[in-house]
Design an enzyme around this catalytic site. Structure first.
Site, short mmCIF file in Angstrom:
data_model
loop_
_atom_site.label_atom_id
_atom_site.label_comp_id
_atom_site.label_asym_id
_atom_site.label_seq_id
_atom_site.Cartn_x
_atom_site.Cartn_y
_atom_site.Cartn_z
N ARG A 18 0.83 -1.22 0.00
CA ARG A 18 0.00 0.00 0.00
C ARG A 18 0.86 1.26 0.00
O ARG A 18 0.61 2.18 -0.77
CB ARG A 18 -0.95 0.01 1.19
CG ARG A 18 -2.06 -1.03 1.08
CD ARG A 18 -2.92 -1.07 2.31
NE ARG A 18 -2.09 -1.36 3.48
CZ ARG A 18 -2.40 -1.07 4.72
NH1 ARG A 18 -3.54 -0.48 5.02
NH2 ARG A 18 -1.60 -1.39 5.71
N ASN A 36 -6.16 -2.61 1.88
CA ASN A 36 -6.18 -4.06 2.01
C ASN A 36 -7.62 -4.54 2.07
O ASN A 36 -8.48 -3.87 2.64
CB ASN A 36 -5.46 -4.50 3.28
CG ASN A 36 -3.96 -4.39 3.18
OD1 ASN A 36 -3.39 -4.29 2.10
ND2 ASN A 36 -3.29 -4.41 4.32
#
Length: 90
Positions: A18, A36
Site C-alpha cells: 500500500r 487491504n
C-alpha cells in the site's frame, strides 16, 4: 479524466504494497486510494489519464521487492469526480 478500479492478488499484504503504491501513484501524478481487503488482496482506485493509469498498472505488476503479484483484475471508466491526493485507506 479516467478511473481505474483494480484488485491485486498474490503476496501483496504485509510487504509494504500500500505505501509503495501510494508513492508510485503520487510520482505519476495519479490520485485515488489503496486499501487491504479481508481476503488478502489489495484494492486500488486511481484517477488520471489513460497513459498514467497504464503506467500505474504496469508498476502494480512489479510491486515492491517482497511482493509477488499473481493477478490484477481492473476496469476503467470515465469520471467527473475529482480526487485531491493518493492515500492509504485502512
Amino acid at each position: 479524466m479516467r478511473e481505474m478500479a483494480a484488485i491485486v492478488r498474490g503476496r501483496v499484504q504485509g510487504v509494504w504494497f500500500r505505501g509503495w503504491t501510494r508513492e508510485t501513484a503520487r510520482a505519476l501524478g495519479v490520485t485515488g486510494w489503496v486499501r487491504n481487503l479481508p481476503d488478502g488482496s489489495v484494492e486500488v482506485l486511481a484517477h488520471g489519464s489513460d497513459e498514467q493509469l497504464d503506467q500505474l498498472e504496469s508498476h502494480l505488476w512489479q510491486g515492491p521487492p517482497l511482493a509477488r503479484v499473481t493477478t490484477i483484475e481492473s476496469r476503467r471508466a470515465d469520471t467527473d469526480t475529482p480526487l485531491s491526493d493518493f492515500s492509504v485507506r485502512r
